[in-house]
Design a protein around this motif. Structure first.
Motif, PDB file in Angstrom:
ATOM      1  N   UNK A 152      -7.175   3.882  -3.374  1.00 40.16           N
ATOM      2  CA  UNK A 152      -6.325   2.768  -2.960  1.00 40.16           C
ATOM      3  C   UNK A 152      -6.734   2.270  -1.578  1.00 40.16           C
TER       4      UNK A 152
ATOM      5  N   UNK B 287     -15.747  -1.986  -2.991  1.00 39.32           N
ATOM      6  CA  UNK B 287     -16.203  -3.226  -3.620  1.00 39.32           C
ATOM      7  C   UNK B 287     -17.410  -3.806  -2.896  1.00 39.32           C
TER       8      UNK B 287
ATOM      9  N   UNK C 273     -21.347  -4.216  -4.446  1.00 37.60           N
ATOM     10  CA  UNK C 273     -22.083  -5.472  -4.545  1.00 37.60           C
ATOM     11  C   UNK C 273     -23.497  -5.340  -4.000  1.00 37.60           C
TER      12      UNK C 273
ATOM     13  N   UNK D 136     -10.474   0.569  -1.366  1.00 39.72           N
ATOM     14  CA  UNK D 136     -10.839  -0.361  -2.434  1.00 39.72           C
ATOM     15  C   UNK D 136     -11.803  -1.450  -1.947  1.00 39.72           C
TER      16      UNK D 136
ATOM     17  N   UNK E 295       0.827  -1.206   0.000  1.00 39.54           N
ATOM     18  CA  UNK E 295       0.000   0.000   0.000  1.00 39.54           C
ATOM     19  C   UNK E 295       0.862   1.257   0.000  1.00 39.54           C
TER      20      UNK E 295
END
Lengths: 83, 315, 474
Positions: free
Chosen positions: C337, C344, C348, C340, C298
């Motif tokens: 970053x 996500x 969904x 993330x 990272x």
């Protein structure tokens, strides 16, 4: 430990499925970052780190720079494992 | 095969452009709100023509003026126009209409300086068939003139100034319209709601303005005057009020006024000076250095009307 | 029609004719070089001298590097290129904005060394690739053509030596009508974007960025967004023309845009906007940093992002505004970053179509906000603009006075009419381009779309005030 290409692919597949969070991903030599949704630079290094750990190798900088597809990666790994 | 199609494309395009050219030519002439079209079509008869750029256009109301002078007048002025622009309008007017007795032409130091106002080629896109108009357009905007020979390019070149007038022309054609929106040619100044207020304008006004005498402007000024005089029109120059606080920033204003006076004299033309009359001190009368508000416009038309009555009609 | 376009097209036609008259590889190579030199020299003679000098210098140094594999020499050459470029940027030889015309921010820009920002990067990649022996060593003539190639000299695309140089070695293809039609279409597509879209928007953008109006809130924000549209249409139009011109000669240039304003994240945006620059930075800066620090993934990514965008800012020009533009993107990308996983998970849970459109909207606004600094002439202007955006009420009270008049530069019927056409055209094109484009290149609808584009150029194109391409200044 020595691997041939047929043995590298299944191991890579496991790594790829986990890192890129796609349980059904099937990898092929011509697969590139453009084909996988989650394949960005962050997951790319996670994948590299995971590959290095699994195969017990350190991929040199120049080789990393020249890799573009899974095929390149497999070739690189087998080259490193043979030497 | 592909190359054949390519040529087909070019031919189809040229054909379409020729059609468009004809359509624009026809409908632009129907637009009664463009002065060039209006003065070429309808029958007009006026004693006095007011001419120049936006200042007279927004400042002198013929209806109000006529009530004072007793003669009939028409405002031929157009915004952003220079003397070449003015000349073509006068030429077109005289080509189709009876000559007026008098022509009142706006002139200030700004008129002689290339930075203020310009030649608005698009106004004449429709009139290039006339050789006089064409030769002036060629001189003032050579690049445009060169391209204008291709089909439709004379309209496409300044499309932002043409398209709307075309649409309006179509509307006027179906309405069978005979009169323009501004019948006497005068356009009342718009309320400049989005504009800077005047105090800011004085701040923004460039300090130490130095006017530059432009020979092209002079050439068309002389051409215009001589042409009018040849047609038996008495020409008068007038200088309109300047918002007083800005005068001090104009370095060579006095010199320019002298120069204009001399030019007027050599042309045997009167020069009326209204530059520093009392109304120019009040900021309520202006929305820019030379443009008046509706209030200012009324005051000036009144002043002008009286002046005409005393100096022009009592001779 | 603006002289620049017509001159360019005439130049292209004449050159193409000469080019295909001969089938000799050698003569074509010389012709290409000669015409490129003429093209640059008519811009400014100094540009030509500068290009030739820097290319000859790099060529011989690279030769030495290839022989000796000397790392210090490589670093010396690279540093020299960077210092020279920074110097040029500093003294504004690359983008002189001194002669600012009151109306258009990019007119009258005197560009002393045309395209220097672009070919400096090519020099560096050539040096690196030569050092690693990844490319065959070219001839001096081809190396000069690599940089001077006239379709791409002024604003890129930045070509990799390994994709461009081999093409120069095989210039013996015969005239192909397929290439010609493709080239013609790309050029037309470019001219449409430039004349009908970009140049219609630039005066509106100038109204807002020139602080000519007391408008605020949504109106100013729209003006800021329109700059991003104008920049996209303008720059991608230039690239279309460059790619089309090269293709007519049988040379393939790299794509530089891939519908960037339809992307759903800033990271995705940067894969679709100014692609060749980003690829260069990724290859020579980003991945070297990331690989070096790969034990801390990272942190490595965040550091690499900061370096890449910081330098990209400087590459565009000295000045706090370019750095702020870069800083915006650094922050955006850091945020992406770090979040993330969370993003996500959210994606969904939400309906796909909603999440996608919402992401496009957010990305677009973030990009526009960053571009505010890119376009503002000074930090003070940027500050004023931000203040104006956040002046309430956000939405205009009176549509004519607070919205239309400030954008149209006045409220006359004609101005309003022109504004509506510009806005309608641009947004319609933006929404439809991704759908139309494949049809445009397919054989089925090609004829009709070409015809419509040509007519629209004649009806709504800006012919008189053909503005210089924005990216010419970098």
């Amino acid at each position: 430990m020595s691997y041939n290409i047929d043995e590298i692919m299944p191991k890579l597949q496991v790594i790829f499925r986990e890192v890129f969070d796609e349980p059904n991903l099937i990898i092929k030599p011509e697969l590139t970052a453009n084909d996988v949704a989650q394949w960005d630079s962050l997951t790319h290094i996670a994948m590299i780190n995971s590959v290095e750990q699994t195969f017990g190798i350190v991929i040199p900088f120049q080789m990393l720079m020249e890799m573009e597809s899974v095929g390149d990666l497999v070739q690189g790994i087998s080259q490193l494992l043979q030497s | 095969m592909m190359v054949k199609k390519f040529f087909l494309l070019i031919i189809a395009l040229v054909f379409c452009l020729i059609l468009l050219d004809k359509a624009f030519q026809f409908f632009l002439r129907q637009n009664m709100n463009t002065k060039m079209a209006y003065i070429s079509r309808e029958e007009l008869d006026y004693d006095l023509l007011i001419h120049g750029p936006c200042e007279p256009l927004w400042m002198i109301n013929p209806t109000q003026l006529d009530s004072i002078t007793g003669i009939s007048s028409y405002n031929l002025a157009l915004s952003h126009s220079d003397f070449a622009d003015n000349f073509i309008h006068l030429y077109q007017y005289l080509k189709h209409q009876k000559a007026p007795k008098y022509l009142l032409l706006y002139i200030t130091p700004e008129s002689m300086d290339l930075r203020y106002n310009k030649f608005n080629t698009y106004r004449f896109a429709d009139f290039l068939a006339d050789s006089t108009v064409a030769s002036i357009v060629e001189e003032m905007d050579p690049l445009y003139f060169k391209w204008s020979k291709l089909p439709f390019v004379r309209y496409a070149y300044y499309s932002n100034f043409i398209n709307f007038k075309f649409v309006q022309g179509v509307k006027h054609f179906f309405q069978k319209r005979k009169t323009p929106y501004h019948e006497n040619g005068y356009e009342a100044p718009a309320i400049q709601a989005w504009h800077y207020n005047l105090s800011k304008m004085v701040e923004l006004y460039p300090k130490n303005i130095e006017f530059k005498w432009n020979s092209m402007r002079e050439k068309y000024l002389i051409k215009l005057v001589k042409y009018a005089q040849k047609k038996g029109i008495k020409v008068i120059f007038y200088e309109s009020p300047v918002f007083a606080p800005t005068i001090s920033y104009q370095k060579n204003r006095g010199e320019f006024i002298e120069h204009i006076k001399n030019t007027a004299q050599s042309l045997a033309v009167d020069f009326w000076e209204f530059g520093e009359i009392p109304m120019s001190k009040n900021e309520e009368n202006f929305f820019s250095t030379l443009n008046t508000t509706l209030k200012g416009s009324r005051i000036f038309t009144d002043t002008l009307g009286k002046h005409i009555r005393q100096n022009l009609l009592c001779e | 029609m603006s002289l620049v376009y017509v001159e360019y097209l005439c130049f292209l036609v004449v050159f193409t004719g000469l080019y295909y008259l001969t089938s000799s590889k050698k003569i074509r190579a010389y012709l290409l070089l000669l015409c490129s030199f003429i093209f640059i020299a008519q811009h400014s003679f100094f540009s030509l001298i500068f290009l030739v000098a820097s290319s000859v210098f790099t060529f011989f140094i690279a030769k030495k590097i290839a022989q000796t594999k000397s790392k210090p020499l490589l670093w010396f050459a690279i540093s020299l290129h960077i210092i020279v470029l920074l110097g040029i940027k500093y003294f504004h030889w690359g983008n002189t904005l001194v002669n600012l015309s009151p109306l258009h921010f990019q007119t009258n820009t005197i560009i002393v060394a045309l395209g220097v920002s672009f070919y400096t990067l090519q020099h560096i990649s050539f040096l690196v690739e030569t050092f690693h022996k990844r490319i065959p060593f070219p001839s001096l003539g081809n190396y000069l053509s690599y940089h001077a190639f006239f379709p791409k000299i002024s604003s890129g695309p930045i070509e990799k030596p390994q994709t461009f140089l081999p093409q120069l070695a095989s210039l013996n293809q015969s005239f192909s009508s397929e290439n010609f039609v493709y080239g013609f279409q790309r050029i037309l597509w470019g001219f449409f974007k430039k004349m009908v879209l970009a140049d219609r928007l630039l005066p509106i953008v100038e109204q807002i960025f020139g602080l000519h109006t007391p408008a605020h809130g949504f109106t100013v924000w729209l003006g800021i967004c329109l700059f991003t549209l104008a920049l996209y249409f303008d720059f991608s139009a230039y690239i279309d023309i460059a790619i089309g011109s090269a293709r007519i000669l049988g040379i393939k240039l790299s794509e530089n845009f891939n519908f960037p304003l339809h992307t759903t994240s800033i990271a995705a945006f940067w894969r679709c906007w100014h692609i060749t620059l980003i690829q260069w930075l990724t290859q020579y800066l980003y991945y070297p940093i990331v690989y070096r620090f790969r034990k801390y993934p990272t942190l490595a990514v965040m550091l690499a992002i900061a370096v890449v965008f910081g330098l990209s800012g400087v590459w565009h020009g000295w000045g706090i505004t370019y750095l702020l533009w870069a800083a915006c993107h650094i922050v955006y990308l850091w945020f992406e970053t770090l979040t993330k996983k969370q993003r996500n998970t959210i994606a969904k849970k939400l309906p796909r179509l909603f999440y996608q459109n919402f992401s496009i909207f957010i990305t677009f606004n973030l990009v526009c906000f960053a571009h505010l600094f890119f376009r503002a002439n000074s930090f003070a202007t940027a500050q004023t603009l931000i203040q104006k955006v956040f002046t309430f009420p956000f939405f205009p009270q009176s549509v004519l006075v607070d919205f239309i008049a400030p954008l149209a530069g006045g409220g006359s019927q004609e101005q309003v009419f022109n504004l509506y056409i510009s806005l309608l055209g641009c947004f319609l094109f933006l929404f439809l381009e991704k759908k139309i484009y494949p049809y445009y290149l397919s054989t089925k609808f090609r004829f009709s779309i070409n015809f419509i584009l040509l007519l629209l150029i004649f009806l709504f194109g800006i012919f008189d005030a053909g503005e210089a391409f924005i990216y010419l200044q970098f």
